[in-house]
Design a protein around this motif. Structure first.
Motif, short mmCIF file in Angstrom:
data_model
loop_
_atom_site.label_atom_id
_atom_site.label_comp_id
_atom_site.label_asym_id
_atom_site.label_seq_id
_atom_site.Cartn_x
_atom_site.Cartn_y
_atom_site.Cartn_z
N PRO A 1 -2.48 8.91 0.86
CA PRO A 1 -2.31 8.26 2.38
C PRO A 1 -2.10 6.81 1.37
CG PRO A 1 -4.41 9.92 3.00
CD PRO A 1 -3.65 10.44 1.27
N ILE A 2 -3.20 6.62 0.65
CA ILE A 2 -3.16 5.33 0.02
C ILE A 2 -1.85 4.58 -0.34
CG2 ILE A 2 -3.77 6.08 -2.41
CD1 ILE A 2 -4.55 2.84 -0.51
N VAL B 1 1.45 5.94 1.05
CA VAL B 1 1.54 6.25 2.79
C VAL B 1 1.78 4.51 3.07
CG1 VAL B 1 2.35 6.61 4.41
CG2 VAL B 1 1.63 8.86 2.55
N SER B 2 0.82 3.98 2.56
CA SER B 2 0.41 2.98 3.48
C SER B 2 0.76 1.86 2.75
CB SER B 2 -1.45 2.31 4.18
OG SER B 2 -2.30 2.63 2.96
N TYR B 3 0.95 1.81 1.73
CA TYR B 3 1.55 1.10 0.27
C TYR B 3 2.68 0.35 0.27
CZ TYR B 3 2.50 -0.92 -4.21
OH TYR B 3 2.67 -1.56 -4.95
N LYS C 1 4.56 1.65 3.22
CA LYS C 1 5.27 0.69 4.49
C LYS C 1 4.87 -0.16 4.39
CE LYS C 1 3.90 1.65 9.13
NZ LYS C 1 3.22 2.35 10.33
N GLU C 2 4.22 -0.70 3.85
CA GLU C 2 3.56 -2.37 3.15
C GLU C 2 5.03 -3.30 2.58
OE1 GLU C 2 0.17 -3.91 2.79
OE2 GLU C 2 -1.14 -2.95 3.79
#
Length: 207
Positions: free
Chosen positions: A170-171, A173-175, A177-178
């Motif tokens: 998950p880390i 995915v968000s990284y 995405k930003e």
């Protein structure tokens, strides 16, 4: 003013330990660290393997300058030259010292020259090889590739998934995405753990 004897003892021990560390270092040595940077470092450690199954997620190249010791590293915003004591303060965990085997020691001057010329180059937060920026092990990879005139260390497909899983951490995915970037799963890259297993260096033990 009364001085705290315990503080004085701590400072003395720190100076002695740093002096002993300097005495074992040689220019061109590699320092392997395991930083505690939260979920991101945990994710890196889970998918990379280091010397004797140790976990390393940061690496720097030792250089001597004006009777002082520095570490060339890609960290923070850019490639930089960091005083040894500052570099060692990054982590409270055991650090390991790596040294090129004797057959390759003549590569060190050119590798240092290359890495020094990269000071100020932006940090590669995209983790894409050969995109004009550098993450920590990528800097070391290219420095010795330059000196050796061909790849010295190896590149491997990068992964951002837990072992035996089809799902991304998950880390990451968000990284990404930003960043507005696709996760570079499977693209070639390197990591400190992988470099520590190279048969072209010898791991001398903990600092």
């Amino acid at each position: 003013m009364r001085r705290n004897p315990f503080l004085l003892l701590f400072l003395l021990l720190t100076i002695v330990c740093l002096s002993q560390t300097k005495s074992v270092l040689q220019e061109g040595d590699l320092i392997f660290q395991n930083l505690n940077c939260g979920p991101m470092c945990d994710a890196i450690n889970e998918v990379t393997t280091g010397y004797k199954d140790l976990k390393f997620n940061h690496i720097g190249l030792v250089v001597f300058k004006n009777d002082e010791i520095y570490v060339l590293e890609a960290s923070g915003a850019a490639v930089k030259s960091t005083p040894l004591d500052v570099f060692l303060s990054y982590s409270s965990q055991t650090m390991y010292l790596g040294r090129l085997k004797e057959d390759y020691l003549d590569l060190i001057p050119q590798a240092i020259q290359f890495a020094t010329q990269q000071i100020g180059v932006p940090y590669d937060d995209e983790f894409l090889y050969d995109n004009g920026k550098y993450y920590c092990s990528e800097l070391i990879y290219d420095a010795f590739k330059y000196a050796y005139k061909k790849p010295f260390f190896s590149l491997y497909p990068m992964t951002y998934k837990p072992l035996n899983s089809d799902e991304f951490f998950p880390i990451w995915v968000s990284y990404f995405k930003e960043l507005g970037q696709e996760i570079p799963e499977g693209l070639p890259g390197c990591n400190p753990g992988g470099l520590s297993t190279s048969d072209r260096i010898q791991m001398l033990g903990p600092l």
